[in-house]
Design a protein around this motif. Structure first.
Motif, PDB file in Angstrom:
ATOM      1  N   ASN A  58       0.819  -1.210   0.000  1.00 50.44           N
ATOM      2  CA  ASN A  58       0.000   0.000   0.000  1.00 50.44           C
ATOM      3  C   ASN A  58       0.850   1.255   0.000  1.00 50.44           C
ATOM      4  OD1 ASN A  58      -2.612  -0.828  -0.247  1.00 50.44           O
ATOM      5  ND2 ASN A  58      -2.833  -1.283   1.951  1.00 50.44           N
ATOM      6  N   ASP A  59       1.854   1.255   0.898  1.00 51.77           N
ATOM      7  CA  ASP A  59       2.724   2.429   0.998  1.00 51.77           C
ATOM      8  C   ASP A  59       3.390   2.730  -0.335  1.00 51.77           C
ATOM      9  OD1 ASP A  59       2.009   2.574   3.575  1.00 51.77           O
ATOM     10  OD2 ASP A  59       3.915   1.840   4.425  1.00 51.77           O
ATOM     11  N   ILE A  60       3.956   1.676  -0.904  1.00 51.13           N
ATOM     12  CA  ILE A  60       4.675   1.876  -2.167  1.00 51.13           C
ATOM     13  C   ILE A  60       3.704   2.363  -3.244  1.00 51.13           C
ATOM     14  CG2 ILE A  60       6.018   0.729  -3.982  1.00 51.13           C
ATOM     15  CD1 ILE A  60       7.689   0.652  -1.561  1.00 51.13           C
ATOM     16  N   SER A  61       2.535   1.710  -3.325  1.00 52.74           N
ATOM     17  CA  SER A  61       1.552   2.098  -4.336  1.00 52.74           C
ATOM     18  C   SER A  61       1.187   3.572  -4.203  1.00 52.74           C
ATOM     19  CB  SER A  61       0.280   1.259  -4.201  1.00 52.74           C
ATOM     20  OG  SER A  61       0.549  -0.064  -4.525  1.00 52.74           O
ATOM     21  N   ASN A  62       0.939   3.980  -2.964  1.00 51.59           N
ATOM     22  CA  ASN A  62       0.570   5.382  -2.739  1.00 51.59           C
ATOM     23  C   ASN A  62       1.679   6.328  -3.161  1.00 51.59           C
ATOM     24  OD1 ASN A  62      -1.936   4.704  -1.831  1.00 51.59           O
ATOM     25  ND2 ASN A  62      -1.328   4.624   0.340  1.00 51.59           N
ATOM     26  N   THR A  63       2.891   5.988  -2.737  1.00 50.46           N
ATOM     27  CA  THR A  63       4.030   6.844  -3.091  1.00 50.46           C
ATOM     28  C   THR A  63       4.132   7.011  -4.605  1.00 50.46           C
ATOM     29  OG1 THR A  63       5.146   5.882  -1.180  1.00 50.46           O
ATOM     30  CG2 THR A  63       6.494   7.200  -2.682  1.00 50.46           C
ATOM     31  N   ILE A  64       4.000   5.846  -5.293  1.00 52.62           N
ATOM     32  CA  ILE A  64       4.143   5.898  -6.755  1.00 52.62           C
ATOM     33  C   ILE A  64       3.000   6.720  -7.368  1.00 52.62           C
ATOM     34  CG2 ILE A  64       4.113   4.540  -8.883  1.00 52.62           C
ATOM     35  CD1 ILE A  64       5.454   2.261  -7.336  1.00 52.62           C
ATOM     36  N   THR A  65       1.777   6.453  -6.922  1.00 52.24           N
ATOM     37  CA  THR A  65       0.623   7.158  -7.482  1.00 52.24           C
ATOM     38  C   THR A  65       0.776   8.669  -7.308  1.00 52.24           C
ATOM     39  OG1 THR A  65      -0.721   5.260  -6.843  1.00 52.24           O
ATOM     40  CG2 THR A  65      -1.896   7.218  -7.527  1.00 52.24           C
ATOM     41  N   GLU A  66       1.184   9.069  -6.110  1.00 49.59           N
ATOM     42  CA  GLU A  66       1.362  10.510  -5.850  1.00 49.59           C
ATOM     43  C   GLU A  66       2.404  11.115  -6.777  1.00 49.59           C
ATOM     44  OE1 GLU A  66       2.184  11.216  -1.654  1.00 49.59           O
ATOM     45  OE2 GLU A  66       0.333  10.105  -1.189  1.00 49.59           O
ATOM     46  N   ARG A  67       3.541  10.436  -6.861  1.00 47.86           N
ATOM     47  CA  ARG A  67       4.614  10.957  -7.686  1.00 47.86           C
ATOM     48  C   ARG A  67       4.163  11.106  -9.142  1.00 47.86           C
ATOM     49  NH1 ARG A  67      10.250  11.512  -8.863  1.00 47.86           N
ATOM     50  NH2 ARG A  67      10.587  11.974  -6.676  1.00 47.86           N
ATOM     51  N   MET A  68       3.448  10.100  -9.653  1.00 47.75           N
ATOM     52  CA  MET A  68       3.032  10.129 -11.046  1.00 47.75           C
ATOM     53  C   MET A  68       2.055  11.280 -11.302  1.00 47.75           C
ATOM     54  SD  MET A  68       4.706   7.834 -12.618  1.00 47.75           S
ATOM     55  CE  MET A  68       5.829   6.579 -12.009  1.00 47.75           C
ATOM     56  N   SER A  69       1.139  11.471 -10.354  1.00 46.99           N
ATOM     57  CA  SER A  69       0.177  12.551 -10.590  1.00 46.99           C
ATOM     58  C   SER A  69       0.871  13.909 -10.478  1.00 46.99           C
ATOM     59  CB  SER A  69      -1.021  12.421  -9.644  1.00 46.99           C
ATOM     60  OG  SER A  69      -0.705  12.942  -8.380  1.00 46.99           O
ATOM     61  N   SER A  70       1.893  14.001  -9.623  1.00 44.67           N
ATOM     62  CA  SER A  70       2.582  15.291  -9.485  1.00 44.67           C
ATOM     63  C   SER A  70       3.367  15.654 -10.743  1.00 44.67           C
ATOM     64  CB  SER A  70       3.513  15.269  -8.260  1.00 44.67           C
ATOM     65  OG  SER A  70       4.687  14.553  -8.570  1.00 44.67           O
ATOM     66  N   VAL A  71       3.782  14.638 -11.505  1.00 40.70           N
ATOM     67  CA  VAL A  71       4.486  14.947 -12.761  1.00 40.70           C
ATOM     68  C   VAL A  71       3.553  14.821 -13.966  1.00 40.70           C
ATOM     69  CG1 VAL A  71       6.773  14.303 -11.872  1.00 40.70           C
ATOM     70  CG2 VAL A  71       5.337  12.572 -13.001  1.00 40.70           C
ATOM     71  N   GLY A  72       2.289  14.589 -13.693  1.00 45.73           N
ATOM     72  CA  GLY A  72       1.294  14.600 -14.776  1.00 45.73           C
ATOM     73  C   GLY A  72       1.267  13.344 -15.622  1.00 45.73           C
ATOM     74  N   VAL A  73       1.723  12.209 -15.080  1.00 49.15           N
ATOM     75  CA  VAL A  73       1.588  10.948 -15.811  1.00 49.15           C
ATOM     76  C   VAL A  73       0.368  10.218 -15.276  1.00 49.15           C
ATOM     77  CG1 VAL A  73       2.605   8.687 -16.277  1.00 49.15           C
ATOM     78  CG2 VAL A  73       4.057  10.725 -16.261  1.00 49.15           C
ATOM     79  N   GLU A  74      -0.628  10.064 -16.170  1.00 51.82           N
ATOM     80  CA  GLU A  74      -1.842   9.387 -15.738  1.00 51.82           C
ATOM     81  C   GLU A  74      -1.585   7.883 -15.700  1.00 51.82           C
ATOM     82  OE1 GLU A  74      -6.066   9.615 -17.515  1.00 51.82           O
ATOM     83  OE2 GLU A  74      -5.245  11.672 -17.527  1.00 51.82           O
ATOM     84  N   CYS A  75      -1.893   7.264 -14.575  1.00 48.89           N
ATOM     85  CA  CYS A  75      -1.589   5.836 -14.497  1.00 48.89           C
ATOM     86  C   CYS A  75      -2.430   5.149 -13.447  1.00 48.89           C
ATOM     87  CB  CYS A  75      -0.114   5.627 -14.156  1.00 48.89           C
ATOM     88  SG  CYS A  75       0.272   6.005 -12.445  1.00 48.89           S
ATOM     89  N   LYS A  76      -2.395   3.812 -13.502  1.00 52.03           N
ATOM     90  CA  LYS A  76      -3.029   3.033 -12.450  1.00 52.03           C
ATOM     91  C   LYS A  76      -1.958   2.087 -11.913  1.00 52.03           C
ATOM     92  CE  LYS A  76      -7.464   0.835 -11.541  1.00 52.03           C
ATOM     93  NZ  LYS A  76      -7.528   1.382 -10.183  1.00 52.03           N
ATOM     94  N   VAL A  77      -1.841   2.037 -10.596  1.00 52.78           N
ATOM     95  CA  VAL A  77      -0.812   1.196  -9.995  1.00 52.78           C
ATOM     96  C   VAL A  77      -1.462  -0.031  -9.370  1.00 52.78           C
ATOM     97  CG1 VAL A  77       1.062   1.085  -8.299  1.00 52.78           C
ATOM     98  CG2 VAL A  77       0.608   3.225  -9.524  1.00 52.78           C
ATOM     99  N   ASP A  90      14.008   7.495  -9.890  1.00 54.70           N
ATOM    100  CA  ASP A  90      14.287   8.672  -9.076  1.00 54.70           C
ATOM    101  C   ASP A  90      13.848   8.431  -7.627  1.00 54.70           C
ATOM    102  OD1 ASP A  90      15.204  11.338  -8.814  1.00 54.70           O
ATOM    103  OD2 ASP A  90      13.093  11.977  -8.640  1.00 54.70           O
ATOM    104  N   LEU A  91      12.744   7.706  -7.464  1.00 56.88           N
ATOM    105  CA  LEU A  91      12.204   7.446  -6.123  1.00 56.88           C
ATOM    106  C   LEU A  91      13.021   6.398  -5.369  1.00 56.88           C
ATOM    107  CD1 LEU A  91       8.322   7.270  -6.703  1.00 56.88           C
ATOM    108  CD2 LEU A  91       9.472   8.782  -5.088  1.00 56.88           C
ATOM    109  N   TYR A  92      13.424   5.339  -6.100  1.00 61.66           N
ATOM    110  CA  TYR A  92      14.099   4.202  -5.449  1.00 61.66           C
ATOM    111  C   TYR A  92      15.395   3.881  -6.174  1.00 61.66           C
ATOM    112  CZ  TYR A  92       9.266   3.673  -3.834  1.00 61.66           C
ATOM    113  OH  TYR A  92       8.037   3.901  -3.317  1.00 61.66           O
ATOM    114  N   ASN A  93      16.266   3.187  -5.432  1.00 63.68           N
ATOM    115  CA  ASN A  93      17.519   2.789  -6.063  1.00 63.68           C
ATOM    116  C   ASN A  93      17.313   1.568  -6.941  1.00 63.68           C
ATOM    117  OD1 ASN A  93      19.271   4.713  -5.062  1.00 63.68           O
ATOM    118  ND2 ASN A  93      19.534   3.596  -3.123  1.00 63.68           N
ATOM    119  N   PRO A  94      17.602   1.690  -8.228  1.00 61.18           N
ATOM    120  CA  PRO A  94      17.456   0.508  -9.081  1.00 61.18           C
ATOM    121  C   PRO A  94      18.556  -0.519  -8.792  1.00 61.18           C
ATOM    122  CG  PRO A  94      18.247   2.390 -10.356  1.00 61.18           C
ATOM    123  CD  PRO A  94      18.058   2.889  -8.953  1.00 61.18           C
TER     124      PRO A  94
END
Ligand code: MN
Length: 742
Positions: A225-244, A293-297
């Motif tokens: 849940n945490d990861i999903s939320n983090t990703i969703t927030e980041r994507m919307s802040s940069v304007g990438v529409e997505c579903k996680v 950018d969010l996590y270390n690959p």
């Protein structure tokens, strides 16, 4: 209240739910036809029951439901509803064709055929053959999709079966159906088949993993849940529409990791997987940038299956990154369209949709993909192509069964002979007959996929006949037949081979007498790797060596031997001559251009142009004034006429031919003929055929409808010239061939 009013018709409800599902993705579906199929299936199966006590017809409805999840076309759904009717009830395929059309009947028949295939436990090679055979037998890919869905529902309801049947079906599913689902890109089905199989194949291992996952479920869910939320927030802040989406990895994949890498459950770190679905390809790469950018690959774990799709059509970006708690997890990024393909693979392309044939370049590419996947032929338009998609990826192979259920893989066009020899050499050699699907078949009967072949043998069988070599398709069978003839029929082979060899020698006008004795013959045989004639004849007889090859080998030596003989004869003649005139022998060797002039050495020689002598002509020499000796033919007109002139007689001297070597001599001919077309051409052709080199050729018309040709040419000897004269004189219309000067 009356009880009968509230008895729910659960089967009907199950069907109606299916109908709703189909109407959603295919609003124009023929509901009556669909319902008719349901009713027909229900009626046909009657009160047949499944092991769990439910009506049998619930199974085809559930199978159709799986197929409807993949949004398959109407015919496929109907075929699904009817898929066990032919196998389990008296209804025939013809009847289905009459009621629902030929296409549906073909699909049902295809599934029935696959259902009748009986498996026994197999080795790895056998398993691969079985998979291929199923695909090859299916002919239409939809048959495979229906069969896989059928298996999926059976696996879902396997818990009522006996333990033995559970294990058997689970093994078959793991080895045959899951790999087929994978090959067709049906990832979701594949996972479920694998997990369901594992329950029966290693119940303890399965339990262990599910327990561990259950124990950690809470932690893992929070994490996801945490990861999903983090990703969703980041994507919307940069304007990438997505579903996680997040999920736990499927059980069999964790199981495999634990066993193949020998890890404890705790050591398998990436238990969670995330999927980001976006609107278009460029957003895929945008999203990837944000994740990194969010996590270390983790190095080396990024894979771009968008630019390089997998062979089963799968497309996505994959990366594994490390979360805040040091827990690695996989992220897959793809578009919605890629997502569908990933879930349903080939099936995704049958989904009912008006727009399926929208002929954009992209669609073309998409279908080109399937095309390469299935190696099928081109079709005129995309919808047509999808419809006619055949599983002819194994067109050059055929898969058949032994009566014990073992699959035998043979080249396409194979016959019972190939089958027999592939079982065992002895089976082939002792074969007296064959049965295909229970019926007596001829030896040249072409086998088809799924045929059950039985070979009849007898210990007193005569062995293969020579025409089997032509009937057999596989090199294996041909080789073994050859081998048999080699071993068993030596005497016969020698007779056959000798006759073939002698006929071929005669045809080539060759004789063994031209070889210089037994040693030369032995050397020849050795070059062919034989130590005697019988061995060679035997080899020709059983087909190990062709008579042409054998004769060619002998020809080489015969030609050499003949040349040698001629040289020796010539040498012998020369010796004889030199013995007759021993004193002058030495001097006579001194010839110039092949001419020996009396006692004179090295005098200048020229050949008279008036009579152009060649070796073999009788010649005389004339001592010219300051120009050496001119050589004339003895019968030359100039020479005969000169006798009357003064002081000339003594200038004629004796000359003779010496060692002529390989030199050529220029000479000339006059050819008279009735004037006609192609006269000159014929002369040129005749001389060319005789390998005489022409140095000039001209012709003119003379009085009386005659033509005269003048030809000069290079020859070695008088014999050669005379042969040429003979050839020229038989040209049509030729009246005379004359040497000049006489
Ligand atoms: Mn079934």
């Amino acid at each position: 209240m009356d009880n009968s009013n509230i008895i729910r018709d659960e089967v009907l409800e199950q069907y109606l739910a299916l109908e709703e599902k189909i109407k959603k993705y295919n609003p124009s579906v023929n509901v009556e036809r669909l319902r008719y199929a349901y009713e027909f299936a229900r009626e046909s199966h009657g009160d047949q029951k499944r092991k769990d006590g439910s009506l049998f017809v619930t199974h085809p409805i559930a199978t159709a439901d799986i197929v409807a999840d993949m949004e398959l076309d109407e015919d496929s759904v109907i075929a699904c509803l009817l898929h066990d009717v032919v196998e389990d009830t008296p209804v025939t395929a013809e009847e289905i064709a009459k009621r629902f059309g030929k296409d549906v009947a073909l699909l049902v028949e295809g599934v029935t055929k696959l259902t009748r295939v009986v498996y026994t436990s197999k080795e790895e090679e056998q398993v691969e053959n079985l998979r291929k055979m199923l695909m090859a037998m299916a002919k239409d890919i939809r048959v495979i999709i229906i069969k896989v869905s059928d298996r999926l529902h059976n696996m879902r309801t396997m818990n009522y079966q006996s333990a033995e049947k559970q294990r058997k079906k689970a093994l078959e599913t793991m080895e045959i159906y899951a790999p087929i689902a994978h090959r067709l890109g049906m990832q979701r089905v594949k996972w479920e088949l694998e997990d369901l199989s594992l329950i029966y194949l290693d119940p303890i291992g399965y339990q262990e993993i599910t327990c561990q996952l259950d124990n950690r479920r809470k932690t893992l869910e929070t994490f996801m849940n945490d990861i999903s939320n983090t990703i969703t927030e980041r994507m919307s802040s940069v304007g990438v529409e997505c579903k996680v989406f997040s999920r736990l990895k499927h059980i069999y994949s964790i199981y495999r990791k634990m066993y193949s890498q020998n890890k404890e459950f705790n050591e398998v770190l990436d238990l969670c997987a995330f999927r980001i679905i976006v609107g278009n390809v460029s957003d895929c790469y945008n999203a990837l940038g944000q994740i990194h950018d969010l996590y270390n690959p983790m190095p080396g774990r990024f894979k771009d299956y968008i630019s390089t799709p997998k062979p089963n059509m799968y497309q996505s970006l994959h990366t594994t990154v490390i979360g805040d708690e040091g827990m690695p997890f996989e992220v897959q990024i793809r578009t919605w369209e890629m997502h569908r393909t990933a879930e349903y693979g080939v099936a995704a392309h049958w989904k009912y949709k008006q727009g399926i044939g929208s002929k954009t370049g992209n669609d073309e590419e998409k279908f080109a993909w399937i095309r390469s996947l299935l190696e099928t032929q081109q079709a005129s338009d995309a919808a047509d192509f999808v419809h006619g998609l055949k599983t002819d990826m194994f067109a050059d192979e055929v898969f058949v069964f032994t009566p014990q259920g073992e699959v035998i893989n043979l080249p396409a066009g194979a016959t019972p002979i190939d089958f027999a020899y592939s079982i065992h050499t002895a089976v082939g050699n002792l074969m007296t007959g064959a049965r295909v699907n229970g019926r007596i078949a001829t030896f040249d009967h072409i086998l088809e996929n799924g045929d059950i072949v039985e070979i009849m043998t007898s210990p007193s069988a005569n062995g293969p006949s020579r025409d089997w070599m032509q009937i057999a398709k596989s090199s294996q069978a041909k080789g073994k037949i050859k081998q048999w003839f080699k071993k068993e029929k030596r005497e016969e082979n020698i007779v056959h081979g000798k006759a073939a060899f002698e006929a071929e020698m005669k045809r080539n006008n060759l004789s063994l007498n031209d070889l210089s004795g037994p040693d030369a013959i032995l050397a020849c045989l050795k070059k062919l790797s034989f130590s005697n004639f019988d061995d060679m004849y035997a080899a020709i007889g059983y087909g190990g060596l062709t008579s042409v090859r054998a004769v060619n080998r002998f020809r080489e030596d015969i030609v050499v031997a003949k040349r040698q003989k001629r040289l020796e004869e010539k040498a012998a003649e020369a010796t004889k001559e030199s013995q007759q005139q021993p004193v002058r022998a030495e001097k006579r060797q001194h010839s110039v251009r092949g001419v020996v002039v009396g006692d004179l050495d090295n005098c200048l020689i020229k050949f008279a142009r008036c009579c152009t002598p060649v070796p073999g002509d009788k010649i005389v020499g004339f001592i010219t004034k300051g120009y050496g000796v001119s050589v004339h033919r003895a019968e030359c007109q100039n020479r005969l006429n000169s006798g009357s002139r003064d002081n000339e007689d003594e200038r004629w001297i004796d000359v003779s031919w010496g060692d002529i070597g390989s030199e050529t001599y220029n000479t000339a001919l006059t050819i008279s003929a009735r004037d006609r077309r192609n006269f000159v051409l014929d002369i040129a052709t005749v001389l060319a055929t005789a390998k005489v080199k022409i140095t000039s050729l001209s012709a003119r018309e003379v009085e009386g409808g005659q033509a005269v040709a003048f030809v000069s040419m290079d020859v070695h000897t008088r014999a050669e010239l005379q042969a040429a004269i003979h050839r020229l004189s038989v040209i049509k219309g030729v009246t005379e061939v004359k040497r000049p000067g006489v």
